[in-house]
Motif scaffolding. Structure first.
Motif, mmCIF file in Angstrom:
data_model
loop_
_atom_site.group_PDB
_atom_site.id
_atom_site.type_symbol
_atom_site.label_atom_id
_atom_site.label_comp_id
_atom_site.label_asym_id
_atom_site.label_seq_id
_atom_site.Cartn_x
_atom_site.Cartn_y
_atom_site.Cartn_z
ATOM 1 N N ASP A 82 0.824 -1.275 0.008
ATOM 2 C CA ASP A 82 0.040 -0.085 0.088
ATOM 3 C C ASP A 82 0.668 1.206 -0.059
ATOM 4 O OD1 ASP A 82 0.701 0.301 2.581
ATOM 5 O OD2 ASP A 82 -1.031 -0.183 3.579
ATOM 6 N N ALA A 83 0.090 2.616 0.259
ATOM 7 C CA ALA A 83 0.907 3.830 0.018
ATOM 8 C C ALA A 83 1.905 3.762 1.268
ATOM 9 C CB ALA A 83 -0.182 4.842 0.008
ATOM 10 N N GLN A 84 1.510 3.184 2.184
ATOM 11 C CA GLN A 84 2.541 3.420 3.506
ATOM 12 C C GLN A 84 3.606 2.332 3.245
ATOM 13 O OE1 GLN A 84 -1.035 3.413 3.831
ATOM 14 N NE2 GLN A 84 -0.883 5.694 3.839
ATOM 15 N N GLY A 85 3.674 1.505 2.284
ATOM 16 C CA GLY A 85 4.906 0.745 2.453
ATOM 17 C C GLY A 85 4.558 -0.493 2.977
ATOM 18 N N ARG A 86 3.252 -0.975 3.366
ATOM 19 C CA ARG A 86 3.214 -2.017 4.031
ATOM 20 C C ARG A 86 2.487 -3.191 3.114
ATOM 21 N NH1 ARG A 86 -0.831 0.966 8.151
ATOM 22 N NH2 ARG A 86 -1.695 1.019 6.167
ATOM 23 N N PRO A 87 2.816 -4.494 2.980
ATOM 24 C CA PRO A 87 2.476 -5.601 2.430
ATOM 25 C C PRO A 87 0.967 -6.130 2.810
ATOM 26 C CG PRO A 87 3.891 -6.546 3.800
ATOM 27 C CD PRO A 87 3.956 -5.033 4.063
ATOM 28 N N ARG A 88 0.142 -6.241 1.835
ATOM 29 C CA ARG A 88 -1.181 -6.906 2.289
ATOM 30 C C ARG A 88 -1.734 -8.062 1.580
ATOM 31 N NH1 ARG A 88 -4.288 -2.483 4.643
ATOM 32 N NH2 ARG A 88 -5.546 -4.460 5.098
ATOM 33 N N LEU A 89 -1.849 -8.922 2.244
ATOM 34 C CA LEU A 89 -2.125 -10.412 1.478
ATOM 35 C C LEU A 89 -3.696 -10.609 1.357
ATOM 36 C CD1 LEU A 89 0.596 -10.997 2.793
ATOM 37 C CD2 LEU A 89 -0.292 -13.352 3.261
ATOM 38 N N LEU A 90 -3.938 -10.853 -0.115
ATOM 39 C CA LEU A 90 -5.293 -10.822 -0.536
ATOM 40 C C LEU A 90 -5.606 -12.395 -0.877
ATOM 41 C CD1 LEU A 90 -5.023 -8.128 -3.290
ATOM 42 C CD2 LEU A 90 -5.399 -7.722 -0.686
ATOM 43 N N ASP A 91 -7.082 -12.448 -0.786
ATOM 44 C CA ASP A 91 -7.648 -13.767 -1.203
ATOM 45 C C ASP A 91 -7.214 -14.840 -0.672
ATOM 46 O OD1 ASP A 91 -9.165 -15.384 -2.880
ATOM 47 O OD2 ASP A 91 -8.029 -15.065 -4.694
ATOM 48 N N PHE A 92 -7.918 -15.043 0.416
ATOM 49 C CA PHE A 92 -7.851 -16.610 1.299
ATOM 50 C C PHE A 92 -9.155 -17.207 0.769
ATOM 51 C CE2 PHE A 92 -4.644 -14.469 3.630
ATOM 52 C CZ PHE A 92 -3.848 -15.492 3.937
ATOM 53 N N GLY A 93 -9.729 -16.902 -0.276
ATOM 54 C CA GLY A 93 -11.063 -17.548 -0.562
ATOM 55 C C GLY A 93 -10.944 -19.155 -0.811
ATOM 56 N N ILE A 94 -9.636 -19.480 -1.341
ATOM 57 C CA ILE A 94 -9.770 -21.063 -1.273
ATOM 58 C C ILE A 94 -8.998 -21.707 -0.262
ATOM 59 C CG2 ILE A 94 -9.746 -20.933 -3.837
ATOM 60 C CD1 ILE A 94 -6.698 -21.319 -3.720
ATOM 61 N N ALA A 95 -8.885 -21.117 0.926
ATOM 62 C CA ALA A 95 -8.237 -21.854 2.129
ATOM 63 C C ALA A 95 -9.241 -22.772 2.634
ATOM 64 C CB ALA A 95 -7.949 -20.772 2.793
ATOM 65 N N LYS A 96 -8.502 -23.828 3.258
ATOM 66 C CA LYS A 96 -9.235 -24.950 4.105
ATOM 67 C C LYS A 96 -8.591 -24.998 5.414
ATOM 68 C CE LYS A 96 -11.726 -26.480 0.507
ATOM 69 N NZ LYS A 96 -13.289 -26.659 0.372
ATOM 70 N N LEU A 97 -9.482 -25.398 6.520
ATOM 71 C CA LEU A 97 -9.106 -25.769 7.796
ATOM 72 C C LEU A 97 -8.212 -26.913 7.683
ATOM 73 C CD1 LEU A 97 -11.994 -25.129 10.288
ATOM 74 C CD2 LEU A 97 -9.707 -23.959 10.293
ATOM 75 N N LEU A 98 -7.054 -27.064 8.388
ATOM 76 C CA LEU A 98 -6.124 -27.964 8.548
ATOM 77 C C LEU A 98 -6.447 -28.832 9.558
ATOM 78 C CD1 LEU A 98 -2.749 -26.804 7.467
ATOM 79 C CD2 LEU A 98 -4.307 -27.861 6.180
ATOM 80 N N ASP A 99 -7.797 -29.503 9.593
ATOM 81 C CA ASP A 99 -8.114 -30.503 10.563
ATOM 82 C C ASP A 99 -9.126 -31.608 10.048
ATOM 83 O OD1 ASP A 99 -10.842 -29.438 10.278
ATOM 84 O OD2 ASP A 99 -10.633 -28.146 11.914
ATOM 85 N N ASP A 100 -9.254 -32.645 10.869
ATOM 86 C CA ASP A 100 -10.020 -33.543 10.325
ATOM 87 C C ASP A 100 -11.420 -33.362 10.000
ATOM 88 O OD1 ASP A 100 -7.673 -35.248 10.583
ATOM 89 O OD2 ASP A 100 -8.204 -35.635 12.752
ATOM 90 N N SER A 101 -11.835 -32.305 10.047
ATOM 91 C CA SER A 101 -13.307 -31.939 10.017
ATOM 92 C C SER A 101 -13.677 -31.755 8.330
ATOM 93 C CB SER A 101 -14.032 -30.481 10.663
ATOM 94 O OG SER A 101 -13.246 -29.398 9.826
ATOM 95 N N GLU A 102 -12.657 -31.588 7.560
ATOM 96 C CA GLU A 102 -12.792 -31.603 6.088
ATOM 97 C C GLU A 102 -12.557 -33.063 5.634
ATOM 98 O OE1 GLU A 102 -13.401 -29.072 4.380
ATOM 99 O OE2 GLU A 102 -12.898 -27.529 5.511
ATOM 100 N N ARG A 103 -13.809 -33.369 4.649
ATOM 101 C CA ARG A 103 -13.605 -34.640 3.977
ATOM 102 C C ARG A 103 -12.433 -34.520 2.818
ATOM 103 N NH1 ARG A 103 -19.781 -34.912 2.132
ATOM 104 N NH2 ARG A 103 -18.739 -33.618 0.238
#
Length: 310
Positions: A215-236
């Motif tokens: 951004d304008a202040q020189g700070r990185p910003r991470l976008l788009d965690f839309g395909i992320a999944k939980l790393l636990d046994d609840s996911e099939r």
């Protein structure tokens, strides 16, 4: 949707995402090289042929959204409570628009992402809502937060994310001819944000310069965690495998192509590719036998030095 397409959609979707990011000649090469099943190849060609034809869920999210905008020329397009302003980006998983809504007397601007899928099955919609809750709990100064999300009337999922004005991290560094130590400090900030997501049991799975803005202040910003999944046994297992194939080939880890399990190491691999690009100006290249070439064999020394004040 064609019944044959619906029946094999889990196989088609990840391949279609990869093909939509390629030009026609590259698509033909990928189909010939990676798709041995003749009927699957025919279905993919049919879907690609529809790219230039009218439709809703049989077309990409980008085409769908653009058709809505064209149809609503006399009145602003709205998605949920948001008024769409303009297109700001496209990728394999969806299209991103600048949008805004009025909240308590002020205008809130967001990045609104329409995904390239249609979810009509109640279980799929429940899975989407679960992932939305996961994203909403990610809190870090360098991670663009999730604000809202839902479905259009046609069942197309959307996210409203914090709007970030900035340049991609590689372009930002090169435009200012940052020294190597300055690039490393910026990269360390990115790693800190990724580590925070990993502590929340969320893997990004698609780290690349386009998803990391400065951004304008020189700070990185991470976008788009839309395909992320939980790393636990609840996911099939089949859910995880479907999600992990939505990838950007140049930055994807080997397990994302092979279908093996995804871990935090998947993001570490992508960070390694990003670091290589930040320091040498090029992504790592592979020789036969998958042996990586040394950066010194790849870099154009004069160009790299000019872009890095070194």
């Amino acid at each position: 949707m064609n019944p044959a397409v619906a029946a094999r959609w889990q196989e088609l979707a990840p391949l279609l995402d990869r093909l939509l990011d390629l030009d026609p000649a590259q698509r033909d090469a990928l189909l010939a090289r990676d798709v041995a099943d003749e009927s699957l190849r025919a279905l993919l060609r049919e879907l690609l042929a529809r790219e230039a034809q009218p439709g809703i869920l049989d077309r990409s999210g980008a085409d769908y959204a653009e058709s809505l905008i064209a149809a609503a020329a006399a009145a602003p397009l709205t998605v949920g409570a948001y008024r769409v302003l303009d297109l700001i980006g496209e990728g394999g998983s969806g299209s991103v628009y600048r949008a805004e809504r009025e909240v308590d007397g002020y205008v809130q601007r967001v990045a609104l992402k329409l995904l390239r899928v249609g979810l009509r099955d109640p279980q799929e919609q429940a899975r989407f809502r679960r992932e939305r809750r996961i994203l909403a709990r990610l809190e870090h100064p360098a991670i663009a937060r999730l604000i809202d999300g839902g479905f259009t009337a046609e069942g197309v999922p959307w996210f409203a994310l914090e709007y970030v004005e900035g340049e991609t991290i590689v372009r930002w560094c090169d435009a200012r001819a940052l020294r190597v130590d300055e690039r490393l400090r910026l990269f360390a900030d990115v790693c800190d944000a990724v580590e925070a997501a990993h502590r929340a049991l969320v893997v990004h799975r698609d780290l690349k310069p386009a998803n990391i803005l400065v951004d304008a202040q020189g700070r990185p910003r991470l976008l788009d965690f839309g395909i992320a999944k939980l790393l636990d046994d609840s996911e099939r297992e089949d859910d995880t495998r479907t999600g992990l194939r939505r990838l950007t080939p140049a930055y994807a880890a080997p397990e994302q192509f092979s279908g093996d399990g995804i871990t935090t190491a998947t993001d570490v691999y992508a960070l390694g590719v990003l670091l290589h690009e930040l320091l040498t100006g090029q992504r790592p290249a592979l020789r036969r036998g998958d042996a990586t070439r040394r950066p010194s064999q790849l870099a154009d020394d004069a160009a790299a030095a000019a872009a890095r004040s070194t």
